[in-house]
Design an enzyme around this catalytic site. Structure first.
Site, mmCIF file in Angstrom:
data_model
loop_
_atom_site.group_PDB
_atom_site.id
_atom_site.type_symbol
_atom_site.label_atom_id
_atom_site.label_comp_id
_atom_site.label_asym_id
_atom_site.label_seq_id
_atom_site.Cartn_x
_atom_site.Cartn_y
_atom_site.Cartn_z
ATOM 1 N N ASN A 1 0.862 -1.185 0.000
ATOM 2 C CA ASN A 1 0.000 0.000 0.000
ATOM 3 C C ASN A 1 0.895 1.231 0.000
ATOM 4 O O ASN A 1 1.528 1.528 1.017
ATOM 5 C CB ASN A 1 -0.895 -0.048 1.256
ATOM 6 N N LYS B 1 0.014 4.224 -0.070
ATOM 7 C CA LYS B 1 -0.645 5.385 0.545
ATOM 8 C C LYS B 1 -0.508 6.584 -0.403
ATOM 9 O O LYS B 1 -0.549 6.395 -1.616
ATOM 10 C CB LYS B 1 -0.067 5.657 1.934
ATOM 11 N N HIS C 1 -9.326 0.588 5.451
ATOM 12 C CA HIS C 1 -7.993 0.780 6.025
ATOM 13 C C HIS C 1 -8.126 1.679 7.262
ATOM 14 O O HIS C 1 -8.960 2.592 7.293
ATOM 15 C CB HIS C 1 -7.070 1.430 4.990
ATOM 16 N N GLU D 1 -6.534 4.114 8.302
ATOM 17 C CA GLU D 1 -6.435 5.563 8.062
ATOM 18 C C GLU D 1 -7.763 6.112 7.552
ATOM 19 O O GLU D 1 -8.137 7.243 7.857
ATOM 20 C CB GLU D 1 -5.276 5.854 7.099
ATOM 21 N N GLU E 1 -4.806 -5.490 10.699
ATOM 22 C CA GLU E 1 -3.819 -4.432 10.856
ATOM 23 C C GLU E 1 -4.052 -3.728 12.187
ATOM 24 O O GLU E 1 -4.888 -2.820 12.278
ATOM 25 C CB GLU E 1 -3.950 -3.422 9.713
ATOM 26 N N GLY F 1 2.744 2.068 10.685
ATOM 27 C CA GLY F 1 3.607 3.231 10.506
ATOM 28 C C GLY F 1 4.334 3.647 11.778
ATOM 29 O O GLY F 1 4.901 4.732 11.846
ATOM 30 N N SER G 1 4.015 -2.344 10.130
ATOM 31 C CA SER G 1 5.478 -2.273 10.220
ATOM 32 C C SER G 1 6.180 -3.558 9.762
ATOM 33 O O SER G 1 7.178 -3.972 10.361
ATOM 34 C CB SER G 1 5.898 -1.881 11.639
HETATM 35 C C1 PEP Z 1 -0.515 -0.071 6.063
HETATM 36 O O1 PEP Z 1 -0.680 1.123 5.844
HETATM 37 O O2 PEP Z 1 -1.370 -0.864 5.631
HETATM 38 C C2 PEP Z 1 0.648 -0.491 6.823
HETATM 39 C C3 PEP Z 1 0.673 -1.707 7.303
HETATM 40 O O3 PEP Z 1 1.664 0.429 7.004
HETATM 41 P P1 PEP Z 1 3.167 0.169 7.589
HETATM 42 O O4 PEP Z 1 3.674 -1.089 6.943
HETATM 43 O O5 PEP Z 1 3.922 1.388 7.170
HETATM 44 O O6 PEP Z 1 3.011 0.014 9.058
#
Ligand code: PEP
Length: 247
Positions: A8, A10, A94, A96, A164, A170, A208
């Site tokens: 992703n 973003k 998601h 976010e 997630e 992040g 992450s």
């Molecule tokens: C994501 O945005 O789906 C995500 C898992 O981000 P990150 O890997 O940066 O934590």
């Protein structure tokens, strides 16, 4: 089950960067390699779809869709138009979107329905906040988010689920493989109880994920792949994560 490694981007990588990325991206090929999905920003969708033509096995999706096919929704992405532009998948729910744009479970479910109607495969994201986890509400939150979607699903439909944990996105803070397995087990059992073919619904872990931890996470029971944000921005790092998904 073939593993799934999804990236992703973003709000990163415009059309030129998307083309450059896909020119450099060398995902593993051959027996047992993971299915590779990439979610560029919508403005880069056409460029990514065209550039992915030269990269075998890469599937392109959008990061979100509106629940309507068309209309007066300034700034939104129609699932029908995303499909027409070459996307075959979409992320839905998601964290976010849920946290920054106030998307609730009903809206997420409506988007899932709209994605199916447009011929897009949804990757439904669920996950608890740190506060919810500390309150011992992991199971309750995950099942509430999942059940909203199960209500609108046709039992035979093809889709993916991503766990997630919001506190691991992040932040550099990764769930342990045991944390991931526990949450995936909760989700898997619910899919089972709903009479779905759980072997056909990959459950990805996101939060992450990096080249250094991807293999261990994907080896955990009930983890069928990963959804990667930050570490998917670099084509070499993302290729290394895809490689770690080979079975
Ligand atoms: C994501 O945005 O789906 C995500 C898992 O981000 P990150 O890997 O940066 O934590």
């Amino acid at each position: 089950m073939k593993r799934v490694v999804a990236g992703n981007w973003k709000m990163n990588h415009g059309p030129a960067a998307a083309r450059d990325y896909l020119a450099r991206f060398r995902p593993p090929t051959g027996e047992g390699t993971a299915r590779v999905l990439l979610f560029p920003p919508t403005v880069s969708l056409a460029a990514a779809v065209a550039a992915a033509d030269g990269v075998p096995g890469v599937e392109i999706g959008v990061q979100d869709v509106n629940e309507a096919a068309s209309g007066a929704f300034t700034g939104e992405t129609s699932p029908v138009m995303a499909r027409e532009a070459g996307a075959t998948l979409t992320l839905v729910g998601h964290s976010e979107r849920r946290q920054l744009y106030g998307e609730d479970d009903a809206r997420v479910a409506a988007k899932v329905e709209a994605a199916f109607a447009a011929g897009l495969t949804p990757v439904v994201c669920v996950g608890e906040t740190l506060e919810e986890r500390r309150q011992g509400r992991l199971r309750e939150v995950l099942l509430r988010q999942l059940d909203a979607v199960l209500e609108v699903l046709d039992p035979g439909s093809s889709w993916l689920l991503a766990y997630e944990p919001v506190w691991a996105i992040g932040t550099g803070e990764t769930a342990t493989p045991e944390d991931a397995s526990e949450a995936h087990g909760i989700l898997r059992r619910r899919l089972d109880a709903a009479g779905l073919d759980t072997g056909a619904i990959p459950i990805l872990y996101g939060g992450s994920v990096k080249p250094a931890n991807a293999r261990e996470l994907m080896s955990a029971p009930d983890v069928d792949g990963v959804l990667v944000g930050g570490a998917s921005l670099d084509p070499e790092d993302f290729a290394a994560i895809a490689e770690a998904g080979t079975v």
